[in-house]
Design a protein around this motif. Structure first.
Motif, PDB file in Angstrom:
ATOM      1  N   LEU A 118      -0.439  16.212  -2.082  1.00  0.00           N
ATOM      2  CA  LEU A 118       0.424  15.044  -1.951  1.00  0.00           C
ATOM      3  C   LEU A 118       0.402  14.172  -3.202  1.00  0.00           C
ATOM      4  O   LEU A 118       1.429  13.573  -3.563  1.00  0.00           O
ATOM      5  CB  LEU A 118      -0.009  14.210  -0.741  1.00  0.00           C
ATOM      6  CG  LEU A 118       0.933  13.081  -0.340  1.00  0.00           C
ATOM      7  CD1 LEU A 118       2.299  13.636   0.075  1.00  0.00           C
ATOM      8  CD2 LEU A 118       0.328  12.252   0.798  1.00  0.00           C
ATOM      9  N   ARG A 164      -5.051   8.758   0.659  1.00  0.00           N
ATOM     10  CA  ARG A 164      -4.950   7.619  -0.255  1.00  0.00           C
ATOM     11  C   ARG A 164      -5.111   8.065  -1.713  1.00  0.00           C
ATOM     12  O   ARG A 164      -5.782   9.066  -1.994  1.00  0.00           O
ATOM     13  CB  ARG A 164      -6.017   6.574   0.068  1.00  0.00           C
ATOM     14  CG  ARG A 164      -5.854   5.868   1.391  1.00  0.00           C
ATOM     15  CD  ARG A 164      -6.978   4.832   1.601  1.00  0.00           C
ATOM     16  NE  ARG A 164      -8.289   5.473   1.700  1.00  0.00           N
ATOM     17  CZ  ARG A 164      -9.452   4.820   1.611  1.00  0.00           C
ATOM     18  NH1 ARG A 164      -9.465   3.504   1.430  1.00  0.00           N
ATOM     19  NH2 ARG A 164     -10.604   5.472   1.726  1.00  0.00           N
ATOM     20  N   VAL A 178      -0.705   7.208   2.768  1.00  0.00           N
ATOM     21  CA  VAL A 178       0.340   7.928   3.520  1.00  0.00           C
ATOM     22  C   VAL A 178      -0.291   8.443   4.805  1.00  0.00           C
ATOM     23  O   VAL A 178      -1.263   9.209   4.770  1.00  0.00           O
ATOM     24  CB  VAL A 178       0.936   9.084   2.701  1.00  0.00           C
ATOM     25  CG1 VAL A 178       1.934   9.882   3.548  1.00  0.00           C
ATOM     26  CG2 VAL A 178       1.610   8.566   1.439  1.00  0.00           C
ATOM     27  N   ARG A 180       0.360  10.417   8.557  1.00  0.00           N
ATOM     28  CA  ARG A 180       1.287  11.317   9.247  1.00  0.00           C
ATOM     29  C   ARG A 180       1.098  11.210  10.749  1.00  0.00           C
ATOM     30  O   ARG A 180      -0.037  11.125  11.246  1.00  0.00           O
ATOM     31  CB  ARG A 180       1.065  12.763   8.804  1.00  0.00           C
ATOM     32  CG  ARG A 180       2.107  13.730   9.395  1.00  0.00           C
ATOM     33  CD  ARG A 180       1.933  15.111   8.845  1.00  0.00           C
ATOM     34  NE  ARG A 180       0.702  15.750   9.339  1.00  0.00           N
ATOM     35  CZ  ARG A 180       0.302  16.978   8.991  1.00  0.00           C
ATOM     36  NH1 ARG A 180       1.011  17.678   8.118  1.00  0.00           N
ATOM     37  NH2 ARG A 180      -0.812  17.480   9.479  1.00  0.00           N
ATOM     38  N   TYR A 225       6.293  10.066   8.692  1.00  0.00           N
ATOM     39  CA  TYR A 225       5.273   9.504   7.813  1.00  0.00           C
ATOM     40  C   TYR A 225       5.463   7.993   7.667  1.00  0.00           C
ATOM     41  O   TYR A 225       6.594   7.508   7.489  1.00  0.00           O
ATOM     42  CB  TYR A 225       5.346  10.135   6.421  1.00  0.00           C
ATOM     43  CG  TYR A 225       4.985  11.598   6.398  1.00  0.00           C
ATOM     44  CD1 TYR A 225       3.705  12.022   6.087  1.00  0.00           C
ATOM     45  CD2 TYR A 225       5.946  12.576   6.716  1.00  0.00           C
ATOM     46  CE1 TYR A 225       3.368  13.361   6.079  1.00  0.00           C
ATOM     47  CE2 TYR A 225       5.617  13.920   6.705  1.00  0.00           C
ATOM     48  CZ  TYR A 225       4.329  14.307   6.390  1.00  0.00           C
ATOM     49  OH  TYR A 225       3.996  15.641   6.393  1.00  0.00           O
ATOM     50  N   TYR A 227       3.963   4.815   5.202  1.00  0.00           N
ATOM     51  CA  TYR A 227       3.227   4.679   3.938  1.00  0.00           C
ATOM     52  C   TYR A 227       2.972   3.207   3.643  1.00  0.00           C
ATOM     53  O   TYR A 227       3.771   2.328   3.983  1.00  0.00           O
ATOM     54  CB  TYR A 227       3.939   5.397   2.791  1.00  0.00           C
ATOM     55  CG  TYR A 227       5.384   5.048   2.558  1.00  0.00           C
ATOM     56  CD1 TYR A 227       5.767   4.134   1.565  1.00  0.00           C
ATOM     57  CD2 TYR A 227       6.383   5.658   3.307  1.00  0.00           C
ATOM     58  CE1 TYR A 227       7.101   3.843   1.328  1.00  0.00           C
ATOM     59  CE2 TYR A 227       7.718   5.374   3.078  1.00  0.00           C
ATOM     60  CZ  TYR A 227       8.080   4.466   2.085  1.00  0.00           C
ATOM     61  OH  TYR A 227       9.409   4.166   1.871  1.00  0.00           O
ATOM     62  N   ALA A 257       5.033   6.763  -3.323  1.00  0.00           N
ATOM     63  CA  ALA A 257       4.689   7.371  -2.028  1.00  0.00           C
ATOM     64  C   ALA A 257       5.918   7.974  -1.364  1.00  0.00           C
ATOM     65  O   ALA A 257       5.875   9.105  -0.847  1.00  0.00           O
ATOM     66  CB  ALA A 257       4.056   6.320  -1.115  1.00  0.00           C
ATOM     67  N   TRP A 258       7.017   7.231  -1.364  1.00  0.00           N
ATOM     68  CA  TRP A 258       8.263   7.756  -0.771  1.00  0.00           C
ATOM     69  C   TRP A 258       8.709   9.022  -1.498  1.00  0.00           C
ATOM     70  O   TRP A 258       9.108  10.015  -0.867  1.00  0.00           O
ATOM     71  CB  TRP A 258       9.349   6.684  -0.848  1.00  0.00           C
ATOM     72  CG  TRP A 258      10.664   7.157  -0.302  1.00  0.00           C
ATOM     73  CD1 TRP A 258      11.073   7.126   0.991  1.00  0.00           C
ATOM     74  CD2 TRP A 258      11.747   7.746  -1.054  1.00  0.00           C
ATOM     75  NE1 TRP A 258      12.342   7.657   1.113  1.00  0.00           N
ATOM     76  CE2 TRP A 258      12.775   8.049  -0.130  1.00  0.00           C
ATOM     77  CE3 TRP A 258      11.946   8.039  -2.402  1.00  0.00           C
ATOM     78  CZ2 TRP A 258      13.973   8.634  -0.522  1.00  0.00           C
ATOM     79  CZ3 TRP A 258      13.134   8.628  -2.797  1.00  0.00           C
ATOM     80  CH2 TRP A 258      14.136   8.921  -1.863  1.00  0.00           C
ATOM     81  N   ARG A 260       6.905  11.199  -3.112  1.00  0.00           N
ATOM     82  CA  ARG A 260       6.023  12.329  -2.833  1.00  0.00           C
ATOM     83  C   ARG A 260       6.270  12.901  -1.431  1.00  0.00           C
ATOM     84  O   ARG A 260       6.231  14.126  -1.236  1.00  0.00           O
ATOM     85  CB  ARG A 260       4.559  11.899  -2.970  1.00  0.00           C
ATOM     86  CG  ARG A 260       4.130  11.562  -4.378  1.00  0.00           C
ATOM     87  CD  ARG A 260       4.446  12.674  -5.358  1.00  0.00           C
ATOM     88  NE  ARG A 260       3.928  13.938  -4.842  1.00  0.00           N
ATOM     89  CZ  ARG A 260       4.387  15.135  -5.222  1.00  0.00           C
ATOM     90  NH1 ARG A 260       5.391  15.225  -6.067  1.00  0.00           N
ATOM     91  NH2 ARG A 260       3.853  16.242  -4.720  1.00  0.00           N
ATOM     92  N   ILE A 261       6.550  12.045  -0.484  1.00  0.00           N
ATOM     93  CA  ILE A 261       6.877  12.534   0.866  1.00  0.00           C
ATOM     94  C   ILE A 261       8.168  13.343   0.831  1.00  0.00           C
ATOM     95  O   ILE A 261       8.259  14.442   1.417  1.00  0.00           O
ATOM     96  CB  ILE A 261       6.991  11.363   1.860  1.00  0.00           C
ATOM     97  CG1 ILE A 261       5.645  10.652   2.011  1.00  0.00           C
ATOM     98  CG2 ILE A 261       7.476  11.851   3.222  1.00  0.00           C
ATOM     99  CD1 ILE A 261       5.733   9.325   2.746  1.00  0.00           C
TER     100      ILE A 261
END
Length: 279
Positions: A118, A164, A178, A180, A225, A227, A257-258, A260-261
């Motif tokens: 991630l 993290r 992040v 889940r 997810y 975050y 973070a967004w 990577r998701i």
């Protein structure tokens, strides 16, 4: 003057005789007859040729009904191939997989989820701003890495895993978290019921931060997810409403973070598309 028998040009006389030359007349008559016969023969031959020409012309330019007809068109040879025609398959091509499906549906979101997968980058880059990565962590005990009222919210909605990563730049550090969940609805509920805050992650070149001091925090959700971010000064200075460095770090961390998701969704969608083509 008296003349003897036969007149002055009688036999033995020196003038012309009144008796016709029958032999000569016969030859002339026979010659005229031959010429007339040749003329008749020649005329007949010409007439015959003319008629033959008319007949030949008629054969070419008319059919059995007497109507004009064009010359027959050339026939295609039996082994001559037909003109090539395009062919179309009745098989429909399925639409490409939607990356959002793979971060929303637990049955499709099956790729391994680790801190390394991630957060693979050595730095967080946002425009001209570069934040080197300090450390990462992952746990299935989500509430253990939360502070205040966030832990109970995570537990209530069935947090499966919380990962993290901490990045720092110019005396400011930001921890990105992040979490889940099993469904999109659960992740959205955590966003709506959020209470501060995620525990800041120290390590590497980053000393503990955001402990007993004011820091900037944020929350959002996409797919299944949720975050979070927590950003503050490494020297322990409290974050105020007017400062901008921690605010910018928090925004950059949330965007990372967004991203990577969403990349996780794209990677799984691409793998599914390649499998479809192979099958």
């Amino acid at each position: 003057m008296s003349f003897g028998e036969g007149g002055p040009f009688g036999p033995g006389g020196s003038g012309p005789s009144s008796t016709p030359d029958w032999a000569a007349l016969a030859e002339q008559s026979e010659a005229r007859g031959r010429r007339r016969r040749w003329l008749l023969i020649g005329g007949g031959a010409l007439a015959t040729l003319a008629v033959a020409g008319i007949v030949a012309t008629a054969v070419i330019t008319s059919d059995g009904g007497g109507k004009p007809s064009s010359l027959p068109s050339p026939q295609k040879l039996p082994d001559e191939p037909d003109d090539p025609k395009p062919t179309f398959s009745d098989v429909s091509v399925p639409p490409p997989p939607d990356p959002m499906d793979y971060i929303t549906d637990a049955k499709k979101d099956t790729a391994p989820l680790t801190a390394a997968s991630l957060f693979p980058d050595k730095r967080l880059t946002a425009g001209e701003r570069v934040y080197p990565k300090a450390t990462t962590s992952a746990t299935g005990s989500c509430a253990s890495v939360a502070q205040g009222g966030l832990g109970p919210v995570l537990t209530k909605h069935g947090c499966e895993k919380l990962l993290r990563a901490t990045f720092s730049r110019d005396g400011v550090a930001v921890t990105v978290g992040v979490a889940r969940f099993d469904t999109k609805a659960a992740a959205a509920a955590v966003k709506d019921e959020y209470k501060p805050n995620l525990a800041a992650l120290s390590g590497g070149k980053v000393a503990p931060f955001c402990q007993a001091t004011a820091c900037r925090t944020s929350v959002n959700a996409t797919g299944r997810y949720a975050y979070f971010t927590i950003a503050g000064y490494l020297n322990g200075k409290p974050v105020t409403t007017s400062e901008s460095k921690a605010l910018q770090a928090s925004r950059d961390g949330a965007a990372y973070a967004w991203g990577r998701i969403m990349q996780r969704g794209r990677d799984q969608a691409d793998a599914a598309a390649k499998k479809q083509l192979k099958d």
